[in-house]
Design a protein around this motif. Structure first.
Motif, short mmCIF file in Angstrom:
data_model
loop_
_atom_site.label_atom_id
_atom_site.label_comp_id
_atom_site.label_asym_id
_atom_site.label_seq_id
_atom_site.Cartn_x
_atom_site.Cartn_y
_atom_site.Cartn_z
N MET A 1 0.84 -1.19 0.00
CA MET A 1 0.00 0.00 0.00
C MET A 1 0.88 1.25 0.00
N ALA A 2 0.44 2.27 -0.75
CA ALA A 2 1.18 3.53 -0.79
C ALA A 2 0.84 4.37 0.43
N ASP A 3 1.81 5.18 0.84
CA ASP A 3 1.56 6.11 1.94
C ASP A 3 0.48 7.10 1.52
N PRO A 4 -0.55 7.33 2.35
CA PRO A 4 -1.65 8.20 1.92
C PRO A 4 -1.25 9.66 1.73
N ILE A 5 -0.12 10.08 2.29
CA ILE A 5 0.30 11.47 2.18
C ILE A 5 1.33 11.64 1.06
N THR A 6 2.40 10.86 1.09
CA THR A 6 3.48 11.01 0.10
C THR A 6 3.22 10.23 -1.17
N ARG A 7 2.29 9.25 -1.13
CA ARG A 7 1.99 8.40 -2.28
C ARG A 7 3.21 7.62 -2.75
N THR A 8 4.08 7.28 -1.83
CA THR A 8 5.24 6.44 -2.12
C THR A 8 5.10 5.14 -1.34
N PHE A 9 5.92 4.14 -1.73
CA PHE A 9 5.86 2.82 -1.13
C PHE A 9 7.09 2.61 -0.24
N LYS A 10 6.85 2.09 0.98
CA LYS A 10 7.95 1.78 1.89
C LYS A 10 8.63 0.49 1.45
N VAL A 11 9.95 0.53 1.45
CA VAL A 11 10.75 -0.64 1.07
C VAL A 11 11.79 -0.87 2.16
N ARG A 12 11.92 -2.12 2.59
CA ARG A 12 12.93 -2.49 3.57
C ARG A 12 14.07 -3.23 2.88
N ILE A 13 15.29 -2.70 3.06
CA ILE A 13 16.50 -3.29 2.46
C ILE A 13 17.32 -3.93 3.59
N SER A 14 17.47 -5.25 3.54
CA SER A 14 18.29 -5.94 4.54
C SER A 14 19.77 -5.74 4.22
N LEU A 15 20.56 -5.48 5.26
CA LEU A 15 22.00 -5.29 5.10
C LEU A 15 22.71 -6.63 5.27
N ILE A 16 23.52 -6.98 4.28
CA ILE A 16 24.25 -8.23 4.32
C ILE A 16 25.60 -7.98 4.99
N ASN A 17 25.82 -8.66 6.10
CA ASN A 17 27.05 -8.51 6.89
C ASN A 17 27.36 -7.03 7.17
N PRO A 18 26.48 -6.33 7.86
CA PRO A 18 26.73 -4.90 8.12
C PRO A 18 27.90 -4.70 9.07
N PRO A 19 28.73 -3.70 8.85
CA PRO A 19 29.84 -3.42 9.76
C PRO A 19 29.30 -3.00 11.13
N PRO A 20 30.03 -3.27 12.19
CA PRO A 20 29.56 -2.90 13.53
C PRO A 20 29.42 -1.40 13.75
N ALA A 21 30.06 -0.58 12.89
CA ALA A 21 29.98 0.87 13.07
C ALA A 21 28.62 1.44 12.70
N ILE A 22 27.78 0.65 12.04
CA ILE A 22 26.46 1.13 11.63
C ILE A 22 25.55 1.15 12.85
N LYS A 23 24.95 2.31 13.12
CA LYS A 23 24.08 2.47 14.27
C LYS A 23 22.65 2.77 13.82
N LEU A 24 21.72 2.53 14.72
CA LEU A 24 20.32 2.81 14.43
C LEU A 24 20.11 4.30 14.21
N GLY A 25 19.26 4.63 13.25
CA GLY A 25 18.93 6.02 12.98
C GLY A 25 19.88 6.73 12.04
N MET A 26 20.96 6.09 11.61
CA MET A 26 21.89 6.72 10.67
C MET A 26 21.21 6.97 9.33
N THR A 27 21.63 8.05 8.68
CA THR A 27 21.14 8.36 7.34
C THR A 27 21.90 7.53 6.32
N ALA A 28 21.16 6.85 5.45
CA ALA A 28 21.77 5.97 4.46
C ALA A 28 21.33 6.37 3.06
N THR A 29 22.17 6.04 2.08
CA THR A 29 21.85 6.26 0.67
C THR A 29 21.89 4.91 -0.03
N VAL A 30 20.76 4.55 -0.64
CA VAL A 30 20.64 3.27 -1.33
C VAL A 30 20.76 3.52 -2.83
#
Length: 375
Positions: free
Chosen positions: A261-290
């Motif tokens: 389902m699309a977001d009713p406000i932005t009309r975009t779709f949420k996508v979850r990208i799993s990280l394969i073997n993420p480095p330990p330096a990655i913390k919750l809430g960090m800004t990422a570029t896919v």
């Protein structure tokens, strides 16, 4: 010299003066006329413009989306009863274990309810004891023939009602005791507190999300994409994830989930990208570029941004040079690239020559002298 007829009545001496004055005026007039500057000749100057010949190159399309590092499993915790928060034991980023008390609401009203139902249990048990004693006595009287069976049945029924009353009062007491336990908000799994939406003194309602706990385990990146990119994203073979706070760290990703389902406000779709073997330096809430690479190479035309002509008309355009004159042509632009270039999706063909500098000084059909190289 024969004089005109009108001069016969004028004395000869005065007549000479008149002719002399006329001659002097003629001489002065000629001199003044020769001193006036002549208007300059009109010269049509043809401006020299910097141009370039449009070319294309086969490149793989690459799209980037901003996202945020999230946990694979997130628990959104809420109280099961209404009340006023009086205690908060955690902060953002706190590590919690299963069973830890995170917040507490004022339980005075619930305690009074528990006391009330406790008293009702005591009353019901007393009624049951009396009914049991009466039943035993009247059973003996029935066996001795002193009372009838119908009288005995009345006391047996009263005993059964008393037993049911005890069960009812006990159930209500257990329910109120549960309500008392619900005044404590506890963590159900170990993890990290990633969100708190209430403070001490705030009155909250049952079911209102108060604390978000990210459970220990996998890390993901959540992005939002437009609907025209969903199918291409499903077929992508390579996803690269980089992090704004860690410029030297990259990780590979894999699509785990696409929201139906699309977001009713932005009309975009949420996508979850799993990280394969993420480095330990990655913390919750960090800004990422896919970064998502396209599946095939396509011819792409890129032109300098300075070549785009756009004033009051919302449609961008470029000056196309043909036969020594310029013509304004509308184009459809795409993504902006490196080196101040913009992608042209429609409106230009390979081999056409366009003006790439001074586009706002030209007019439709103007003659120009060209110069420049191919793009």
């Amino acid at each position: 010299m024969q004089l005109p007829s009108w001069s016969t009545n004028i004395p000869r001496k005065k007549l000479y003066y008149v002719f002399a004055a006329i001659a002097v005026l003629c001489i002065l007039g000629g001199t003044l006329w020769q001193g006036q500057p002549r208007p300059p000749a009109v010269v049509n100057e043809i401006p020299v413009v910097r141009t370039a010949v449009v070319g294309n190159s086969a490149v793989s399309q690459r799209y980037t989306y901003s996202g945020e590092v999230r946990g694979r499993y997130e628990s959104q915790l809420a109280f099961q009863v209404n009340g006023k928060i009086i205690t908060r034991n955690v902060q953002l980023g706190s590590t919690v274990q299963a069973g830890d008390v995170l917040l507490q609401i004022d339980a005075k009203d619930v305690v009074q309810t528990v006391s009330n139902y406790s008293a009702q249990v005591d009353s019901a048990e007393s009624q049951l004891q009396l009914a049991a004693s009466n039943l035993n006595r009247y059973r003996e009287l029935l066996e001795g023939g002193a009372i009838s069976q119908s009288q005995y049945d009345q006391y047996a029924n009263a005993h059964n009602v008393a037993v049911a009353g005890v069960r009812q009062a006990s159930a209500q007491y257990k329910q109120s005791a549960n309500q008392l336990d619900y005044t404590l908000l506890k963590a159900d799994k170990p993890g990290i507190v990633s969100g708190i939406s209430a403070e001490i003194g705030q009155v909250v309602s049952a079911g209102q999300v108060i604390v978000t706990v990210v459970q220990d385990g996998e890390r993901e990146v959540e992005i939002s994409i437009p609907e025209n990119r969903i199918e291409e994203l499903r077929k992508t073979e390579k996803i690269q994830v980089s992090f704004w706070a860690l410029p030297a760290v990259t990780a590979e990703g894999r699509i785990r989930e696409i929201s139906p389902m699309a977001d009713p406000i932005t009309r975009t779709f949420k996508v979850r990208i799993s990280l394969i073997n993420p480095p330990p330096a990655i913390k919750l809430g960090m800004t990422a570029t896919v970064a998502v690479a396209g599946n095939s190479e396509q011819p792409v035309i890129n032109i300098p941004v300075a070549a785009v002509y756009q004033t009051g008309n919302p449609t961008p355009a470029v000056w196309v040079v043909a036969g020594g004159t310029v013509t304004l042509r509308s184009i459809q632009t795409g993504y902006y690239g490196k080196g101040n270039t913009v992608q042209v999706l429609n409106g230009l063909r390979q081999g056409e020559r366009i003006v790439i500098a001074g586009v706002h000084k030209l007019t439709e059909g103007q003659q120009v002298s060209i110069g420049g190289d191919s793009l």
